[in-house]
Design a protein around this motif. Structure first.
Motif, PDB file in Angstrom:
ATOM      1  N   LEU A  57      25.274 -13.390  -4.043  1.00  0.00           N
ATOM      2  CA  LEU A  57      25.128 -14.537  -3.171  1.00  0.00           C
ATOM      3  C   LEU A  57      26.112 -14.938  -3.005  1.00  0.00           C
ATOM      4  O   LEU A  57      27.087 -15.526  -3.850  1.00  0.00           O
ATOM      5  N   VAL A  58      26.792 -15.039  -1.779  1.00  0.00           N
ATOM      6  CA  VAL A  58      27.788 -15.735  -1.206  1.00  0.00           C
ATOM      7  C   VAL A  58      27.918 -16.793  -0.263  1.00  0.00           C
ATOM      8  O   VAL A  58      26.763 -17.040   0.756  1.00  0.00           O
ATOM      9  N   CYS A  59      28.488 -17.998  -0.416  1.00  0.00           N
ATOM     10  CA  CYS A  59      28.475 -18.899   0.315  1.00  0.00           C
ATOM     11  C   CYS A  59      29.620 -18.867   1.012  1.00  0.00           C
ATOM     12  O   CYS A  59      30.810 -19.546   0.537  1.00  0.00           O
ATOM     13  N   LYS A  60      29.604 -19.034   2.293  1.00  0.00           N
ATOM     14  CA  LYS A  60      30.731 -18.924   3.494  1.00  0.00           C
ATOM     15  C   LYS A  60      30.869 -20.237   4.056  1.00  0.00           C
ATOM     16  O   LYS A  60      30.063 -20.891   4.386  1.00  0.00           O
ATOM     17  N   ASP A  61      32.143 -20.865   4.219  1.00  0.00           N
ATOM     18  CA  ASP A  61      32.211 -21.895   5.075  1.00  0.00           C
ATOM     19  C   ASP A  61      31.808 -21.758   6.548  1.00  0.00           C
ATOM     20  O   ASP A  61      32.186 -20.854   7.194  1.00  0.00           O
ATOM     21  N   GLN A  62      31.002 -22.610   7.059  1.00  0.00           N
ATOM     22  CA  GLN A  62      30.386 -22.579   8.715  1.00  0.00           C
ATOM     23  C   GLN A  62      31.486 -22.433   9.651  1.00  0.00           C
ATOM     24  O   GLN A  62      31.570 -21.586  10.355  1.00  0.00           O
ATOM     25  N   LEU A  63      32.506 -23.126   9.310  1.00  0.00           N
ATOM     26  CA  LEU A  63      33.549 -23.138  10.421  1.00  0.00           C
ATOM     27  C   LEU A  63      34.674 -22.057  10.288  1.00  0.00           C
ATOM     28  O   LEU A  63      35.188 -21.750  11.245  1.00  0.00           O
ATOM     29  N   LYS A  64      34.754 -21.530   9.083  1.00  0.00           N
ATOM     30  CA  LYS A  64      35.781 -20.470   8.831  1.00  0.00           C
ATOM     31  C   LYS A  64      34.988 -19.368   7.938  1.00  0.00           C
ATOM     32  O   LYS A  64      35.430 -19.500   6.606  1.00  0.00           O
ATOM     33  N   PRO A  65      34.150 -18.710   8.464  1.00  0.00           N
ATOM     34  CA  PRO A  65      33.226 -17.674   7.776  1.00  0.00           C
ATOM     35  C   PRO A  65      34.029 -16.630   6.810  1.00  0.00           C
ATOM     36  O   PRO A  65      33.556 -16.225   5.662  1.00  0.00           O
ATOM     37  N   GLU A  66      35.434 -16.722   7.113  1.00  0.00           N
ATOM     38  CA  GLU A  66      36.170 -15.675   6.081  1.00  0.00           C
ATOM     39  C   GLU A  66      36.523 -16.541   4.658  1.00  0.00           C
ATOM     40  O   GLU A  66      36.761 -15.876   3.830  1.00  0.00           O
ATOM     41  N   TRP A  70      31.949 -20.116  -2.726  1.00  0.00           N
ATOM     42  CA  TRP A  70      31.715 -19.718  -3.991  1.00  0.00           C
ATOM     43  C   TRP A  70      30.710 -18.390  -4.056  1.00  0.00           C
ATOM     44  O   TRP A  70      30.227 -18.142  -2.822  1.00  0.00           O
ATOM     45  N   HIS A  71      30.625 -17.603  -5.017  1.00  0.00           N
ATOM     46  CA  HIS A  71      29.690 -16.712  -5.107  1.00  0.00           C
ATOM     47  C   HIS A  71      29.239 -16.469  -6.360  1.00  0.00           C
ATOM     48  O   HIS A  71      29.626 -16.936  -7.214  1.00  0.00           O
ATOM     49  N   LEU A  72      27.894 -15.704  -6.612  1.00  0.00           N
ATOM     50  CA  LEU A  72      27.154 -15.611  -7.737  1.00  0.00           C
ATOM     51  C   LEU A  72      26.674 -14.135  -7.635  1.00  0.00           C
ATOM     52  O   LEU A  72      25.921 -13.715  -6.765  1.00  0.00           O
ATOM     53  N   CYS A  73      26.725 -13.393  -8.698  1.00  0.00           N
ATOM     54  CA  CYS A  73      26.077 -12.122  -8.920  1.00  0.00           C
ATOM     55  C   CYS A  73      24.529 -12.214  -9.697  1.00  0.00           C
ATOM     56  O   CYS A  73      24.768 -12.899 -10.605  1.00  0.00           O
ATOM     57  N   LEU A  74      23.773 -11.749  -8.917  1.00  0.00           N
ATOM     58  CA  LEU A  74      22.450 -11.750  -9.371  1.00  0.00           C
ATOM     59  C   LEU A  74      21.837 -10.510  -9.465  1.00  0.00           C
ATOM     60  O   LEU A  74      22.200  -9.479  -8.822  1.00  0.00           O
ATOM     61  N   THR A  75      20.854 -10.174 -10.573  1.00  0.00           N
ATOM     62  CA  THR A  75      19.962  -8.917 -10.225  1.00  0.00           C
ATOM     63  C   THR A  75      19.301  -8.759  -8.782  1.00  0.00           C
ATOM     64  O   THR A  75      19.097  -9.958  -8.341  1.00  0.00           O
ATOM     65  N   SER A  76      19.304  -7.682  -8.503  1.00  0.00           N
ATOM     66  CA  SER A  76      18.458  -7.566  -7.199  1.00  0.00           C
ATOM     67  C   SER A  76      17.103  -8.056  -6.908  1.00  0.00           C
ATOM     68  O   SER A  76      16.816  -8.767  -6.148  1.00  0.00           O
ATOM     69  N   ASP A  77      16.394  -8.030  -8.383  1.00  0.00           N
ATOM     70  CA  ASP A  77      15.101  -8.652  -8.209  1.00  0.00           C
ATOM     71  C   ASP A  77      15.091 -10.018  -8.160  1.00  0.00           C
ATOM     72  O   ASP A  77      14.391 -10.668  -7.409  1.00  0.00           O
ATOM     73  N   ASP A  78      16.259 -10.861  -8.999  1.00  0.00           N
ATOM     74  CA  ASP A  78      16.429 -12.059  -8.896  1.00  0.00           C
ATOM     75  C   ASP A  78      16.728 -12.500  -7.474  1.00  0.00           C
ATOM     76  O   ASP A  78      16.118 -13.655  -6.774  1.00  0.00           O
TER      77      ASP A  78
END
Length: 100
Positions: A57-66, A70-78
């Motif tokens: 799960l990645v949170c990207k800046d709206q104005l600069k998508p690059e 922050w990011h978070l690794c989850l199981t695919s089911d979660d």
């Protein structure tokens, strides 16, 4: 319109737990309990990238998508459950706004 709360065990094998709150007004809050880290992101800033049994799960800046905020690794089911909760929250908010 109520917030949904979930707690996920992160799959990296480090025993960390993420307490996730889906707020129907369009926000996601994540707390890593053992590290006291707190992250926030709006639904339209969130992206799910699947890789086998894990999903990032990645949170990207709206104005600069690059720019990754922050990011978070989850199981695919979660991650699937969380994506569904976000989708339901968006629908619920949309219905509420139409009714007003």
């Amino acid at each position: 319109m109520l917030a949904e709360h979930r707690q996920y065990l992160l799959p990296e094998g480090c025993g960390l737990h993420a307490k996730v709150t889906v707020i129907p007004t369009g926000e996601l809050e994540v707390n890593i309990l053992e590290e006291d880290n707190h992250y926030k992101g709006e639904f339209d800033e969130l992206y799910f990238y699947s890789a086998g049994k894990k999903t990032e799960l990645v949170c990207k800046d709206q104005l600069k998508p690059e720019n990754i905020r922050w990011h978070l690794c989850l199981t695919s089911d979660d991650a699937r459950e969380l994506a569904k909760l976000i989708e339901l929250a968006e629908e619920e908010f949309e219905i509420l706004m139409r009714d007003l």
